[in-house]
Design a protein around this motif. Sequence first.
Motif, PDB file in Angstrom:
ATOM      1  N   VAL A  15       0.835  -1.210   0.000  1.00  0.00           N
ATOM      2  CA  VAL A  15       0.000   0.000   0.000  1.00  0.00           C
ATOM      3  C   VAL A  15       0.865   1.252   0.000  1.00  0.00           C
ATOM      4  O   VAL A  15       0.613   2.206  -0.753  1.00  0.00           O
ATOM      5  CB  VAL A  15      -0.963  -0.015   1.219  1.00  0.00           C
ATOM      6  CG1 VAL A  15      -1.627   1.337   1.407  1.00  0.00           C
ATOM      7  CG2 VAL A  15      -1.986  -1.108   1.054  1.00  0.00           C
ATOM      8  N   THR A  16       1.905   1.274   0.816  1.00  0.00           N
ATOM      9  CA  THR A  16       2.768   2.451   0.902  1.00  0.00           C
ATOM     10  C   THR A  16       3.492   2.716  -0.416  1.00  0.00           C
ATOM     11  O   THR A  16       3.520   3.850  -0.907  1.00  0.00           O
ATOM     12  CB  THR A  16       3.793   2.286   2.034  1.00  0.00           C
ATOM     13  OG1 THR A  16       3.100   2.034   3.254  1.00  0.00           O
ATOM     14  CG2 THR A  16       4.646   3.527   2.184  1.00  0.00           C
ATOM     15  N   LEU A  17       4.074   1.686  -1.003  1.00  0.00           N
ATOM     16  CA  LEU A  17       4.816   1.890  -2.248  1.00  0.00           C
ATOM     17  C   LEU A  17       3.895   2.190  -3.424  1.00  0.00           C
ATOM     18  O   LEU A  17       4.271   2.951  -4.322  1.00  0.00           O
ATOM     19  CB  LEU A  17       5.707   0.696  -2.535  1.00  0.00           C
ATOM     20  CG  LEU A  17       6.895   0.552  -1.578  1.00  0.00           C
ATOM     21  CD1 LEU A  17       7.755  -0.640  -1.952  1.00  0.00           C
ATOM     22  CD2 LEU A  17       7.730   1.805  -1.548  1.00  0.00           C
ATOM     23  N   ALA A  18       2.699   1.629  -3.448  1.00  0.00           N
ATOM     24  CA  ALA A  18       1.738   1.988  -4.493  1.00  0.00           C
ATOM     25  C   ALA A  18       1.343   3.453  -4.360  1.00  0.00           C
ATOM     26  O   ALA A  18       1.253   4.174  -5.362  1.00  0.00           O
ATOM     27  CB  ALA A  18       0.517   1.089  -4.419  1.00  0.00           C
ATOM     28  N   PHE A  19       1.140   3.889  -3.134  1.00  0.00           N
ATOM     29  CA  PHE A  19       0.822   5.307  -2.902  1.00  0.00           C
ATOM     30  C   PHE A  19       1.968   6.202  -3.367  1.00  0.00           C
ATOM     31  O   PHE A  19       1.755   7.213  -4.038  1.00  0.00           O
ATOM     32  CB  PHE A  19       0.523   5.535  -1.419  1.00  0.00           C
ATOM     33  CG  PHE A  19       0.323   6.971  -1.057  1.00  0.00           C
ATOM     34  CD1 PHE A  19       1.305   7.674  -0.405  1.00  0.00           C
ATOM     35  CD2 PHE A  19      -0.855   7.626  -1.373  1.00  0.00           C
ATOM     36  CE1 PHE A  19       1.141   9.001  -0.070  1.00  0.00           C
ATOM     37  CE2 PHE A  19      -1.045   8.952  -1.047  1.00  0.00           C
ATOM     38  CZ  PHE A  19      -0.047   9.642  -0.396  1.00  0.00           C
ATOM     39  N   ALA A  63      13.898  -2.429  -5.116  1.00  0.00           N
ATOM     40  CA  ALA A  63      14.868  -2.331  -4.015  1.00  0.00           C
ATOM     41  C   ALA A  63      14.213  -1.715  -2.778  1.00  0.00           C
ATOM     42  O   ALA A  63      14.435  -2.171  -1.648  1.00  0.00           O
ATOM     43  CB  ALA A  63      16.069  -1.505  -4.449  1.00  0.00           C
ATOM     44  N   GLY A  64      13.400  -0.695  -2.989  1.00  0.00           N
ATOM     45  CA  GLY A  64      12.687  -0.069  -1.874  1.00  0.00           C
ATOM     46  C   GLY A  64      11.701  -1.022  -1.227  1.00  0.00           C
ATOM     47  O   GLY A  64      11.536  -1.034  -0.006  1.00  0.00           O
ATOM     48  N   PHE A  65      11.041  -1.849  -2.067  1.00  0.00           N
ATOM     49  CA  PHE A  65      10.081  -2.799  -1.525  1.00  0.00           C
ATOM     50  C   PHE A  65      10.764  -3.777  -0.573  1.00  0.00           C
ATOM     51  O   PHE A  65      10.311  -3.986   0.542  1.00  0.00           O
ATOM     52  CB  PHE A  65       9.383  -3.577  -2.650  1.00  0.00           C
ATOM     53  CG  PHE A  65       8.525  -4.694  -2.139  1.00  0.00           C
ATOM     54  CD1 PHE A  65       9.002  -5.986  -2.095  1.00  0.00           C
ATOM     55  CD2 PHE A  65       7.245  -4.441  -1.673  1.00  0.00           C
ATOM     56  CE1 PHE A  65       8.219  -7.020  -1.606  1.00  0.00           C
ATOM     57  CE2 PHE A  65       6.456  -5.467  -1.187  1.00  0.00           C
ATOM     58  CZ  PHE A  65       6.946  -6.765  -1.160  1.00  0.00           C
TER      59      PHE A  65
END
Length: 102
Positions: free
Chosen positions: A63-67, A85-87
């Motif tokens: 949810v955070t990375l999609a946002f 990489a962030g995920f």
Amino acid sequence: MTSDSQDQKESRKLLIVIAIIVVALIAAVLLMMPMLTELVQTEFEPGVGMKQAAVISFFVTIVTLAFFAITAGDGLLGELQFMLAGFFSFFIVMWLLIAWVF
């Protein structure tokens, strides 16, 4: 002069209403304290295991990375290598923190 006295009356009424609301909120919090302490003891005492923390972390990360991707303006495919990489880094950190804190 009439406008000034009218403003003073409205200010007094507003002060009385705010004072009543504050007293009611304080009374509500004091009356709810035993129930809240019982709720905290029964719900938060057992803790979260590593498997449950991984599931929670996965969905929080998605949810955070999609946002972030949608609000960044480049779309979902613009910075895919950085998103992956962030995920994984965000997932590991969130997983361990959720398992540790909760």
